[in-house]
Design a protein around this motif. Structure first.
Motif, short mmCIF file in Angstrom:
data_model
loop_
_atom_site.label_atom_id
_atom_site.label_comp_id
_atom_site.label_asym_id
_atom_site.label_seq_id
_atom_site.Cartn_x
_atom_site.Cartn_y
_atom_site.Cartn_z
N GLY A 357 -6.43 -17.17 55.52
CA GLY A 357 -5.47 -16.09 55.65
C GLY A 357 -5.79 -14.85 54.84
O GLY A 357 -5.06 -13.87 54.90
N MET A 358 -6.88 -14.88 54.09
CA MET A 358 -7.28 -13.74 53.27
C MET A 358 -8.56 -13.13 53.83
O MET A 358 -9.19 -13.68 54.72
N GLU A 359 -8.93 -11.98 53.30
CA GLU A 359 -10.13 -11.29 53.77
C GLU A 359 -11.17 -11.14 52.68
O GLU A 359 -12.36 -11.17 52.96
N ARG A 360 -10.74 -10.97 51.43
CA ARG A 360 -11.69 -10.75 50.34
C ARG A 360 -12.31 -12.08 49.93
O ARG A 360 -11.60 -13.04 49.67
N PRO A 361 -13.65 -12.15 49.85
CA PRO A 361 -14.29 -13.41 49.46
C PRO A 361 -14.01 -13.77 48.01
O PRO A 361 -13.99 -12.89 47.14
N ILE A 362 -13.77 -15.04 47.77
CA ILE A 362 -13.57 -15.54 46.41
C ILE A 362 -14.90 -15.96 45.81
O ILE A 362 -15.13 -15.79 44.61
N VAL A 363 -15.77 -16.51 46.63
CA VAL A 363 -17.12 -16.90 46.21
C VAL A 363 -18.11 -16.14 47.09
O VAL A 363 -17.93 -16.08 48.31
N SER A 364 -19.14 -15.58 46.47
CA SER A 364 -20.08 -14.73 47.20
C SER A 364 -21.52 -15.15 46.93
O SER A 364 -21.95 -15.21 45.77
N ASN A 365 -22.25 -15.47 48.00
CA ASN A 365 -23.70 -15.67 47.98
C ASN A 365 -24.16 -16.63 46.88
O ASN A 365 -25.05 -16.33 46.08
N VAL A 366 -23.55 -17.80 46.86
CA VAL A 366 -23.93 -18.82 45.88
C VAL A 366 -24.96 -19.74 46.52
O VAL A 366 -24.78 -20.22 47.64
N GLU A 557 -16.58 -14.20 38.46
CA GLU A 557 -16.02 -13.38 39.54
C GLU A 557 -16.62 -13.76 40.89
O GLU A 557 -16.96 -12.91 41.71
N GLY A 558 -16.76 -15.07 41.11
CA GLY A 558 -17.23 -15.57 42.40
C GLY A 558 -18.73 -15.57 42.59
O GLY A 558 -19.20 -15.97 43.66
N LYS A 559 -19.49 -15.16 41.61
CA LYS A 559 -20.95 -15.12 41.74
C LYS A 559 -21.58 -16.06 40.72
O LYS A 559 -21.07 -16.25 39.61
N ALA A 560 -22.70 -16.68 41.13
CA ALA A 560 -23.43 -17.58 40.24
C ALA A 560 -24.29 -16.75 39.29
O ALA A 560 -25.17 -16.02 39.73
N ILE A 561 -24.01 -16.87 37.99
CA ILE A 561 -24.77 -16.09 37.01
C ILE A 561 -25.75 -16.95 36.22
O ILE A 561 -26.61 -16.42 35.51
#
Length: 603
Positions: A357-366, A557-561
């Motif tokens: 139901g949302m549009e903004r990704p919570i996790v990105s390119n992991v 913030e949803g990205k693997a660091i």
């Protein structure tokens, strides 16, 4: 009821057949074919309805002029038999309608349950989550009630009109005009009641959601003194529903009463017209009485339809919603080939996750990969995306982009039931079910063996704790596991997660409610799983749960660091944190000097 349900169950092997694109339409077509058989009984009932009018015609035109008691007795016995047959066939028709409605309901149970289990994962609003079941109940109630009988009787209205024309053309034209007027009022009822009924139904769903929320959170509402506020919210929601329900009922009542008055006027008018024809020597007294009775019989189906119009509108709206929901939540086609149990690796490639139901990704390119026997600590601050990532890894949430693979196969290449056997999952909310401890551990698998249940309990280190319960493994834990403490629920949930030797085990805050003994059992369970070749992923803020793991992944913030060996990642994170702290400390004097200068300039 049970026999009807059993007849609706698919035969052995039918589960492998592809489901129709529109299961609701398919079940409606089946019901329509069954209704065709019921229509035959409706024809018999309607023909027998003529017996009362014919009886009155014969009594007035033959018995009274001849004063023949034997004829009266014979006619009375004949009409009595006709009434008994009519009652029998009418009851038989009602019983058949009830069974048709039951078969319709039973034929959709699998699709409805799939919708109930899928809607929460699609971000559906709370008021929609229980809507499929409410719609199905409304449709079944209408199909098994008086509504269908009216529509089954309507095709036989011309029989009564033809009979009235045979009495006298003027009587027939009067009856035809009255029938047209009643049908016009029916169409007006449809137009005026549609919007009000829909609004009332939506408000009823909202009220039910509020009631469910209050019941589910009764302890918090009571402890925090929110009872009066929620009572006020409930009263406002209930008032809106009652207001719209009154409006819908008023429309239905006004039109229904109007139709009833029109019917009475037509019957009395038919009696007056017949009397005029008798006076004019154009008809007999029997025709006068019979035409009035027959007119009432002709208009009865339309009046019944008007009386059940509210239920008809609700059923039609329910069918429309049910078709849309079943199409939207239909499971994907089963893969043509059953893949073997994964045993080598977990691979995550450019995975992005969006909450339903949302549009903004919570996790990105992991992206990362783990081999059999590895254990991963999934770390990060609150709201960094750890839980969202874990839900995508076990297939709860669909990937917005990227893919999760087990031994090279994407998760959607497994059947859901097969994939569930290879995955163990312990969410933050353990979510146990009403049943015994053993049933919860074995995931309610009726084919599970005692050895498999005991093995899972021992791996999770919960066997001795279960034996101390009142009935051991047969202890019923209640809805949500209410009879267990938070720590006990978490440990039983861990046993459920490891049941069946899953290849991938994901544990979200597994030690949040555990004491020292429970944490030690958790560590041993992770070690045992890794030794057996399973991949274990743990989300935790407490170091004790991470001691048995060898890899670490840090999200920010949803990205693997950071991803790598646990000790190396911990060292990198510690060095980065120390450098940030040193920079902040070095910048503090300069900030203080600028602040002092600003205060001096301001003074």
């Amino acid at each position: 009821m049970s026999s009807a349900y059993n007849h609706a169950r698919p035969p052995a092997g039918a589960a492998s057949l592809p489901a129709p694109d529109d299961p609701v339409a398919a079940r409606l077509q089946e019901s329509a074919r069954r209704m065709a058989g019921i229509a035959v009984f409706s024809g018999v009932v309607n023909v027998l309805m003529l017996s009362g009018s014919l009886y009155m015609l014969q009594v007035y035109d033959r018995v009274i002029p001849s004063r023949n008691v034997a004829t009266l007795i014979g006619l009375s016995l004949m009409v009595l038999c006709a009434y008994l047959l009519q009652g029998y066939f009418d009851a038989l028709r009602s019983r058949m309608l009830c069974r048709v409605a039951t078969l319709f309901d039973a034929g959709l149970q699998e699709h409805i349950h799939t919708a109930l289990a899928t809607l929460p994962l699609r971000g559906a609003k709370p008021m929609l989550m229980q809507q499929p079941l409410r719609d199905l109940d409304q449709i079944r109630a209408f199909m098994s009630g008086m509504g269908p009988t009216a529509f089954l009787d309507m095709p036989w209205i011309p029989i009564f009109l033809i009979a009235l024309f045979l009495f006298h053309p003027l009587i027939g034209f009067t009856a035809l005009a009255g029938t047209v007027a009643i049908i016009a009022m029916t169409l007006l009822s449809e137009r005026l009641s549609r919007g009000a009924a829909k609004t009332a139904m939506d408000l009823s769903a909202q009220r039910q959601v509020l009631a469910d929320t209050t019941q589910r959170n009764a302890e918090v509402i009571r402890a925090l003194g929110m009872l009066d506020r929620f009572t006020a919210r409930w009263s406002r929601a209930n008032e809106r529903y009652l207001r719209e329900n009154i409006r819908a009922s008023d429309v239905s009542a006004n039109l229904g009463s109007g139709a009833k008055v029109l019917r009475y006027v037509l019957q009395s008018g038919m009696l007056g017209l017949g009397a005029w024809l008798v006076v004019a020597d154009k008809a007999s007294g029997g025709v006068m009485i019979a035409s009035s009775i027959m007119m009432g019989r002709a208009l009865a189906p339309v009046e019944v339809a008007l009386g059940t119009w509210k239920q008809l509108v609700a059923a039609r709206q329910g069918i429309k919603r049910l078709r849309e929901i079943c199409k939207a939540t239909a499971p994907p086609a089963a893969p043509p080939v059953e893949l073997p149990r994964p045993s080598r690796e977990l691979s995550v490639q450019n995975l992005s996750v969006v909450a339903p139901g949302m549009e903004r990704p919570i996790v990105s390119n992991v992206s990362f990969a783990l081999s059999a026997g590895m254990g991963l600590a999934l770390l990060g601050a609150s709201a960094s995306g750890k839980t969202s990532l874990s839900k995508a890894l076990v297939g709860i949430w669909q990937a917005a982009s990227g893919v999760v693979r087990l031994d090279g196969g994407a998760l959607d290449q497994w059947r859901n039931a097969d994939l569930g056997r290879y995955i163990g999952y312990l969410p933050q909310d353990v979510a146990l079910f009403d049943g015994t401890v053993a049933e919860n551990i074995c995931r309610f698998d009726e084919t599970a063996t005692s050895d498999a249940i005991l093995k899972a309990a021992r791996v999770a280190g919960v066997h001795d704790m279960i034996l101390r319960l009142p009935d051991g493994y047969a202890t019923r834990i209640g809805a949500g596991g209410m009879s267990l403490s938070a720590g006990q629920r978490q440990r039983v949930g861990l046993a459920r997660a490891v049941f069946g030797d899953p290849f991938l085990v994901v544990l979200d805050e597994p030690n949040a409610n555990l004491d020292t003994e429970g944490e030690q059992a958790l560590t041993r369970a992770i070690q045992a799983l890794r030794a057996a070749g399973s991949i274990v992923i743990v989300i935790s803020h407490r170091p004790s749960a991470l001691a048995a793991l060898d890899m670490a992944l840090v999200l920010y913030e949803g990205k693997a660091i950071a991803f790598g060996r646990r000790d190396e990642v911990f060292a990198r994170v510690s060095n980065a944190s120390r450098q940030i702290a040193e920079r902040q400390a070095a910048a503090a004097p300069a900030v203080a000097r600028r602040a002092a200068a600003f205060e001096g300039a301001a003074s």
